[in-house]
Design a protein around this motif. Structure first.
Motif, PDB file in Angstrom:
ATOM      1  N   SER A 128       0.832  -1.202   0.000  1.00  0.00           N
ATOM      2  CA  SER A 128       0.000   0.000   0.000  1.00  0.00           C
ATOM      3  C   SER A 128       0.864   1.247   0.000  1.00  0.00           C
ATOM      4  CB  SER A 128      -0.918   0.004   1.222  1.00  0.00           C
ATOM      5  OG  SER A 128      -1.802  -1.081   1.194  1.00  0.00           O
ATOM      6  N   THR A 129       0.422   2.255  -0.742  1.00  0.00           N
ATOM      7  CA  THR A 129       1.173   3.494  -0.862  1.00  0.00           C
ATOM      8  C   THR A 129       1.319   4.176   0.490  1.00  0.00           C
ATOM      9  OG1 THR A 129       0.365   3.829  -3.108  1.00  0.00           O
ATOM     10  CG2 THR A 129       1.254   5.754  -1.967  1.00  0.00           C
ATOM     11  N   PRO A 130       2.538   4.435   0.927  1.00  0.00           N
ATOM     12  CA  PRO A 130       2.735   5.119   2.216  1.00  0.00           C
ATOM     13  C   PRO A 130       2.658   6.626   2.049  1.00  0.00           C
ATOM     14  CG  PRO A 130       4.858   4.575   1.273  1.00  0.00           C
ATOM     15  CD  PRO A 130       3.826   4.061   0.297  1.00  0.00           C
ATOM     16  N   ASP A 131       2.490   7.316   3.150  1.00  0.00           N
ATOM     17  CA  ASP A 131       2.615   8.774   3.127  1.00  0.00           C
ATOM     18  C   ASP A 131       4.083   9.182   3.012  1.00  0.00           C
ATOM     19  OD1 ASP A 131      -0.190   9.560   3.531  1.00  0.00           O
ATOM     20  OD2 ASP A 131       0.051   8.594   5.478  1.00  0.00           O
ATOM     21  N   VAL A 132       4.947   8.400   3.647  1.00  0.00           N
ATOM     22  CA  VAL A 132       6.390   8.665   3.600  1.00  0.00           C
ATOM     23  C   VAL A 132       7.121   7.346   3.381  1.00  0.00           C
ATOM     24  CG1 VAL A 132       8.398   9.627   4.784  1.00  0.00           C
ATOM     25  CG2 VAL A 132       6.118  10.531   5.282  1.00  0.00           C
ATOM     26  N   ASN A 154       3.720   9.919  -5.614  1.00  0.00           N
ATOM     27  CA  ASN A 154       3.814  11.259  -5.042  1.00  0.00           C
ATOM     28  C   ASN A 154       3.887  11.241  -3.513  1.00  0.00           C
ATOM     29  OD1 ASN A 154       4.122  14.041  -5.529  1.00  0.00           O
ATOM     30  ND2 ASN A 154       1.977  14.431  -4.992  1.00  0.00           N
ATOM     31  N   CYS A 155       4.408  10.135  -2.933  1.00  0.00           N
ATOM     32  CA  CYS A 155       4.611  10.101  -1.486  1.00  0.00           C
ATOM     33  C   CYS A 155       5.826  10.943  -1.122  1.00  0.00           C
ATOM     34  CB  CYS A 155       4.794   8.659  -1.010  1.00  0.00           C
ATOM     35  SG  CYS A 155       6.309   7.852  -1.623  1.00  0.00           S
ATOM     36  N   ARG A 156       5.987  11.258   0.138  1.00  0.00           N
ATOM     37  CA  ARG A 156       7.181  11.960   0.604  1.00  0.00           C
ATOM     38  C   ARG A 156       8.344  10.958   0.678  1.00  0.00           C
ATOM     39  NH1 ARG A 156       5.202  16.744   3.021  1.00  0.00           N
ATOM     40  NH2 ARG A 156       3.262  17.197   1.897  1.00  0.00           N
ATOM     41  N   MET A 157       9.567  11.454   0.557  1.00  0.00           N
ATOM     42  CA  MET A 157      10.737  10.563   0.552  1.00  0.00           C
ATOM     43  C   MET A 157      11.814  11.100   1.486  1.00  0.00           C
ATOM     44  SD  MET A 157      12.979   9.095  -2.676  1.00  0.00           S
ATOM     45  CE  MET A 157      13.386  10.725  -3.335  1.00  0.00           C
ATOM     46  N   VAL A 158      12.311  10.210   2.336  1.00  0.00           N
ATOM     47  CA  VAL A 158      13.384  10.546   3.284  1.00  0.00           C
ATOM     48  C   VAL A 158      14.524   9.560   3.082  1.00  0.00           C
ATOM     49  CG1 VAL A 158      14.047  10.671   5.717  1.00  0.00           C
ATOM     50  CG2 VAL A 158      11.793  11.506   4.987  1.00  0.00           C
ATOM     51  N   SER A 187      24.011  10.108  -9.823  1.00  0.00           N
ATOM     52  CA  SER A 187      22.627   9.635  -9.798  1.00  0.00           C
ATOM     53  C   SER A 187      22.097   9.564  -8.372  1.00  0.00           C
ATOM     54  CB  SER A 187      22.529   8.261 -10.463  1.00  0.00           C
ATOM     55  OG  SER A 187      22.908   8.325 -11.822  1.00  0.00           O
ATOM     56  N   LEU A 188      22.927   9.078  -7.454  1.00  0.00           N
ATOM     57  CA  LEU A 188      22.508   8.984  -6.061  1.00  0.00           C
ATOM     58  C   LEU A 188      22.309  10.368  -5.450  1.00  0.00           C
ATOM     59  CD1 LEU A 188      24.781   6.046  -4.862  1.00  0.00           C
ATOM     60  CD2 LEU A 188      22.280   6.040  -4.879  1.00  0.00           C
ATOM     61  N   PHE A 189      23.237  11.276  -5.711  1.00  0.00           N
ATOM     62  CA  PHE A 189      23.114  12.615  -5.137  1.00  0.00           C
ATOM     63  C   PHE A 189      21.956  13.390  -5.770  1.00  0.00           C
ATOM     64  CE2 PHE A 189      26.876  11.679  -2.879  1.00  0.00           C
ATOM     65  CZ  PHE A 189      27.043  12.649  -1.898  1.00  0.00           C
ATOM     66  N   ASP A 190      21.617  13.076  -7.015  1.00  0.00           N
ATOM     67  CA  ASP A 190      20.410  13.670  -7.606  1.00  0.00           C
ATOM     68  C   ASP A 190      19.176  13.267  -6.799  1.00  0.00           C
ATOM     69  OD1 ASP A 190      21.798  14.931  -9.612  1.00  0.00           O
ATOM     70  OD2 ASP A 190      21.385  13.418 -11.145  1.00  0.00           O
ATOM     71  N   ILE A 191      19.140  11.986  -6.387  1.00  0.00           N
ATOM     72  CA  ILE A 191      18.026  11.512  -5.553  1.00  0.00           C
ATOM     73  C   ILE A 191      18.059  12.190  -4.190  1.00  0.00           C
ATOM     74  CG2 ILE A 191      17.057   9.494  -4.380  1.00  0.00           C
ATOM     75  CD1 ILE A 191      18.053   7.799  -6.726  1.00  0.00           C
ATOM     76  N   TYR A 192      19.248  12.294  -3.598  1.00  0.00           N
ATOM     77  CA  TYR A 192      19.363  12.924  -2.284  1.00  0.00           C
ATOM     78  C   TYR A 192      18.841  14.361  -2.330  1.00  0.00           C
ATOM     79  CZ  TYR A 192      22.565   9.015  -1.318  1.00  0.00           C
ATOM     80  OH  TYR A 192      23.123   7.773  -1.163  1.00  0.00           O
ATOM     81  N   ARG A 193      19.125  15.060  -3.426  1.00  0.00           N
ATOM     82  CA  ARG A 193      18.662  16.442  -3.546  1.00  0.00           C
ATOM     83  C   ARG A 193      17.143  16.519  -3.715  1.00  0.00           C
ATOM     84  NH1 ARG A 193      23.783  16.950  -6.174  1.00  0.00           N
ATOM     85  NH2 ARG A 193      22.914  16.278  -8.172  1.00  0.00           N
ATOM     86  N   ARG A 194      16.546  15.445  -4.249  1.00  0.00           N
ATOM     87  CA  ARG A 194      15.088  15.432  -4.422  1.00  0.00           C
ATOM     88  C   ARG A 194      14.348  14.995  -3.160  1.00  0.00           C
ATOM     89  NH1 ARG A 194      16.425  13.337  -9.613  1.00  0.00           N
ATOM     90  NH2 ARG A 194      16.006  11.171  -8.999  1.00  0.00           N
ATOM     91  N   CYS A 195      15.063  14.465  -2.202  1.00  0.00           N
ATOM     92  CA  CYS A 195      14.412  13.996  -0.979  1.00  0.00           C
ATOM     93  C   CYS A 195      13.806  15.160  -0.201  1.00  0.00           C
ATOM     94  CB  CYS A 195      15.424  13.267  -0.087  1.00  0.00           C
ATOM     95  SG  CYS A 195      15.798  11.579  -0.617  1.00  0.00           S
ATOM     96  N   ASP A 196      12.690  14.870   0.462  1.00  0.00           N
ATOM     97  CA  ASP A 196      12.111  15.874   1.335  1.00  0.00           C
ATOM     98  C   ASP A 196      13.015  16.130   2.542  1.00  0.00           C
ATOM     99  OD1 ASP A 196       9.166  16.342   0.280  1.00  0.00           O
ATOM    100  OD2 ASP A 196       9.605  14.209   0.088  1.00  0.00           O
ATOM    101  N   ARG A 197      13.776  15.105   2.926  1.00  0.00           N
ATOM    102  CA  ARG A 197      14.737  15.269   4.015  1.00  0.00           C
ATOM    103  C   ARG A 197      15.792  14.168   3.912  1.00  0.00           C
ATOM    104  NH1 ARG A 197      13.903  17.896   8.906  1.00  0.00           N
ATOM    105  NH2 ARG A 197      12.345  19.020   7.687  1.00  0.00           N
ATOM    106  N   MET A 198      17.022  14.532   4.240  1.00  0.00           N
ATOM    107  CA  MET A 198      18.100  13.559   4.371  1.00  0.00           C
ATOM    108  C   MET A 198      18.495  13.484   5.837  1.00  0.00           C
ATOM    109  SD  MET A 198      18.747  12.184   1.450  1.00  0.00           S
ATOM    110  CE  MET A 198      20.277  11.360   1.901  1.00  0.00           C
TER     111      MET A 198
END
Length: 432
Positions: A128-132, A154-158, A187-198
């Motif tokens: 099931s789709t999580p909120d985060v 479109n869930c949040r990503m940490v 590629s990994l740092f592109d994802i890190y920059r897109r995260c809502d929080r690291m």
């Protein structure tokens, strides 16, 4: 599995589904899905920490975890049904199957990572789709799966980094900093920059992300911890020492994963320098990819002052950690920006001093010197390590003071409650 109308409205969600069983359905709570190969009943540090974190957050959030097969189980009788468990302590569990080659084989370890990432990718289509979604780094490939889930739902990503790849592999010399590695890092740092929080473990790790273009206001530092109720200083006879016939010798202990990141051969070489001191014993407690190589090195050099002992159950950690007179916490200069040794916090909770070769300027070095909880040596010199261990063996009163300082620091800064509260704040901010 397609969400029901109620789920689509956010009234109720299923945090984990295994073989059609519904687990941990709760109203009014935001759902958080953790991705990591290691989880209960795995005794590896990342699995134990994640298990405590998930269970600690389950009161406020609807928590589930997508996990793999454990690398090490100490007491299989206690957890004989782990593979069929769909929930534990109010945390839903999605357990996927993957290859489980021994960690001592780098090829096998790589295949384990790839097969788990592939199994996780498939499982994420049915959960099931999580909120985060929170991805960890066992393996680092989970960042790509979390990113796909975010784009699809479109869930949040940490991102929750116990170590930073591929920087760790480059620092260890396992791979060169070639075009392919640099492309992977981008590629990994592109994802890190897109995260809502690291979320990282230390300021050193945060600085590495900032240098990689991650905005500082999207980075949170949540240190690892120890359960200061379960791990505490002891007095009197130590049953770990009795069980392993350590007697009253001075014990220099390394406890944890016997892996590449630790450079443990330096401590074997130190043991060779001190082999004439019958009162000093080196103990390696744990398992890992370097265990066979270390055992061969000890055998080749005919050392009788080195002992290997298996992982200890959580119920025995107080006795094993307090059996040491001084703990060994290695950390090279290049690695100090990529990770923070999780073993540190159990050592502090046990009220024991430690010896580290962490470079000056690193957070671990600062903790050692500022709080007077450990000894430091310059990296790269086994002679210096030997000299410091000799000093420690001859100054028990000073070690006792350091141990007292260590326990105080654990209780004030590195408790399980404190770190879980910080992570809870991260999730609340992301959801807000």
């Amino acid at each position: 599995m397609n969400p029901s109308p109620a789920e689509a409205k956010g009234d109720i969600r299923i945090s984990s589904v295994t073989d059609g069983d519904e687990v941990c359905a709760e109203r009014g709570k935001s759902s958080v899905l953790f991705l990591n190969r290691s989880y209960w009943p795995d005794v590896e540090a990342t699995g134990q920490l994640l298990t405590a974190l998930c269970e600690g957050l389950s009161g406020e959030f609807q928590v589930s975890v997508l996990a793999g097969q454990p690398n090490a189980i100490v007491d299989e009788l206690e957890v004989e049904n782990w593979n069929s468990a769909v929930a534990r302590n109010n945390v839903g569990i999605n357990r996927v199957k993957h290859t489980c080659f021994p960690k001592r084989s780098l090829v096998g370890k790589g295949l384990n990572f790839l097969s788990f990432a592939r199994a996780a990718k498939s499982a994420l289509r049915t959960v099931s789709t999580p909120d985060v979604v929170v991805f960890e780094t066992d393996p680092f490939l989970l960042a790509f799966e979390a990113d796909r889930l975010k784009k699809r739902t479109n869930c949040r990503m940490v991102g929750y980094l116990q170590d930073i790849y591929p920087d760790v592999a480059v620092a260890l010399g396992k791979v060169g900093n070639n075009w392919a590695v640099r492309r992977l890092r981008k590629s990994l740092f592109d994802i890190y920059r897109r995260c809502d929080r690291m979320v990282v473990l230390s300021q050193d790790m945060a600085n590495l992300l900032i240098d990689g273009g991650v905005a500082s206001d999207r980075i949170s530092i949540v240190p690892n911890w120890a359960d200061t109720d379960k791990i505490a200083p002891t007095n009197g006879v130590n049953r770990f020492r009795e069980q392993h016939q350590l007697g009253q010798r001075f014990i220099a202990m390394y406890s944890g994963n016997l892996g590449l990141t630790q450079r443990l051969e330096e401590f074997v070489e130190t043991a060779e320098l001190l082999k004439t001191r019958a009162d000093i014993m080196f103990c390696f407690v744990g398992r890992g990819s370097q265990e066979i190589a270390l055992r061969k090195l000890v055998q080749t050099r005919q050392l009788t002052n080195v002992k290997f002992i298996d992982y200890q159950p959580q119920s025995e950690l107080t006795h094993s950690l307090t059996a040491a007179d001084i703990h060994l916490v290695p950390l090279t200069k290049l690695l100090s920006r990529c990770l923070m040794p999780s073993k540190l916090y159990g050592i502090l909770a046990a009220g024991r001093p430690f010896l580290t070769n962490a470079p000056a300027g690193s957070e671990l070095h600062a903790i050692s010197t500022h709080h007077k909880v450990g000894l430091t040596v310059e990296p790269g010199s086994t002679r210096d390590i030997a000299d410091r261990i000799l000093w420690a063996a001859d100054h028990p009163a000073e070690l006792e003071i350091m141990g007292h300082n260590a326990r105080q620091l654990a209780e004030s800064e590195y408790t399980q409650h404190r770190s879980i509260a910080k992570f809870r704040e991260v999730l609340q901010d992301v959801l807000a």
